[in-house]
Design a protein around this motif. Structure first.
Motif, PDB file in Angstrom:
ATOM      1  N   LYS A  24      45.646  -7.769 -30.464  1.00 42.35           N
ATOM      2  CA  LYS A  24      45.424  -7.237 -31.023  1.00 42.35           C
ATOM      3  C   LYS A  24      43.704  -6.666 -31.559  1.00 42.35           C
ATOM      4  O   LYS A  24      43.678  -7.015 -32.269  1.00 42.35           O
ATOM      5  CB  LYS A  24      46.269  -7.745 -33.007  1.00 42.35           C
ATOM      6  N   LEU A  25      43.203  -6.636 -30.330  1.00 40.73           N
ATOM      7  CA  LEU A  25      41.795  -6.105 -30.193  1.00 40.73           C
ATOM      8  C   LEU A  25      42.007  -5.050 -30.906  1.00 40.73           C
ATOM      9  O   LEU A  25      42.144  -3.471 -30.856  1.00 40.73           O
ATOM     10  CB  LEU A  25      41.280  -6.938 -28.345  1.00 40.73           C
ATOM     11  N   PRO A  26      40.499  -4.902 -31.171  1.00 41.89           N
ATOM     12  CA  PRO A  26      40.599  -3.233 -31.833  1.00 41.89           C
ATOM     13  C   PRO A  26      40.555  -2.491 -30.537  1.00 41.89           C
ATOM     14  O   PRO A  26      40.431  -2.380 -29.238  1.00 41.89           O
ATOM     15  CB  PRO A  26      38.392  -3.872 -32.230  1.00 41.89           C
ATOM     16  N   GLY A  53      42.528  -1.493 -40.504  1.00 39.49           N
ATOM     17  CA  GLY A  53      41.679  -0.171 -41.346  1.00 39.49           C
ATOM     18  C   GLY A  53      41.111   0.380 -39.782  1.00 39.49           C
ATOM     19  O   GLY A  53      41.073  -0.064 -39.210  1.00 39.49           O
ATOM     20  N   THR A  54      40.006   1.470 -40.327  1.00 40.32           N
ATOM     21  CA  THR A  54      39.003   1.940 -39.179  1.00 40.32           C
ATOM     22  C   THR A  54      38.191   1.736 -39.761  1.00 40.32           C
ATOM     23  O   THR A  54      37.467   2.353 -40.918  1.00 40.32           O
ATOM     24  CB  THR A  54      39.517   3.163 -39.506  1.00 40.32           C
ATOM     25  N   ILE A 111      31.523   6.773 -33.540  1.00 44.81           N
ATOM     26  CA  ILE A 111      32.773   6.226 -32.917  1.00 44.81           C
ATOM     27  C   ILE A 111      33.099   5.682 -34.146  1.00 44.81           C
ATOM     28  O   ILE A 111      32.870   5.320 -35.008  1.00 44.81           O
ATOM     29  CB  ILE A 111      31.456   5.173 -32.220  1.00 44.81           C
ATOM     30  N   SER A 112      34.832   5.691 -33.959  1.00 47.77           N
ATOM     31  CA  SER A 112      35.690   4.870 -34.904  1.00 47.77           C
ATOM     32  C   SER A 112      36.296   3.923 -33.828  1.00 47.77           C
ATOM     33  O   SER A 112      36.361   4.041 -32.964  1.00 47.77           O
ATOM     34  CB  SER A 112      36.874   5.833 -34.989  1.00 47.77           C
ATOM     35  N   TYR A 113      36.385   2.883 -35.085  1.00 50.14           N
ATOM     36  CA  TYR A 113      37.016   1.476 -34.286  1.00 50.14           C
ATOM     37  C   TYR A 113      38.261   1.286 -35.233  1.00 50.14           C
ATOM     38  O   TYR A 113      38.918   1.221 -36.832  1.00 50.14           O
ATOM     39  CB  TYR A 113      36.430   0.706 -34.114  1.00 50.14           C
ATOM     40  N   SER A 114      39.579   1.134 -34.809  1.00 53.45           N
ATOM     41  CA  SER A 114      41.225   1.536 -35.674  1.00 53.45           C
ATOM     42  C   SER A 114      41.286  -0.465 -35.652  1.00 53.45           C
ATOM     43  O   SER A 114      41.262  -0.625 -34.158  1.00 53.45           O
ATOM     44  CB  SER A 114      42.087   2.037 -34.766  1.00 53.45           C
TER      45      SER A 114
END
Length: 116
Positions: A24-26, A53-54, A111-114
């Motif tokens: 479960k890596l970002p 979350g994000t 940039i967005s990371y989940s």
């Protein structure tokens, strides 16, 4: 060497959860960078900690491709842990982009990371 069924199941459960957790890596959800730019060095966020979350980071880069400013986007960031968000922002600040001699002095992106 005999091992009880309970111990065996416990070991099996721990091994399975460790493997599932490691997978479960970002995930990078979205990247918005100016046309003609590309990422040379990614943000190193895999070992920053654990969150759900994000995190969305807005940033500015110069002609050399260095990030000169980075800040979390409060409207699109859902992770509540401020220290974790700060680590992600710092990692984005270390990113590198390609050089662009004829680009404006400063260009913006996000940039967005989940994290799940």
């Amino acid at each position: 060497m005999k091992i009880s069924v309970t111990k065996f199941l416990t070991i099996l459960l721990l091994a399975g959860s460790t493997t599932a957790f490691a997978q479960k890596l970002p995930k990078r959800e979205s990247v918005h960078i100016p046309r003609g730019r590309s990422i040379i060095m990614q943000a190193r966020i895999n070992k920053l900690g654990h969150a759900y979350g994000t995190v969305t980071v807005d940033f500015k880069m110069n002609r050399k491709g260095d990030v000169t400013w980075a800040e979390a986007d409060r409207l699109h960031t859902t992770v509540m842990d401020r220290r974790f968000v700060r680590k992600v922002v710092d990692a984005v600040g270390d990113m590198k982009f390609n050089k662009a001699k004829h680009a404006p002095v400063s260009q913006e992106g996000s940039i967005s990371y989940s994290f799940r």
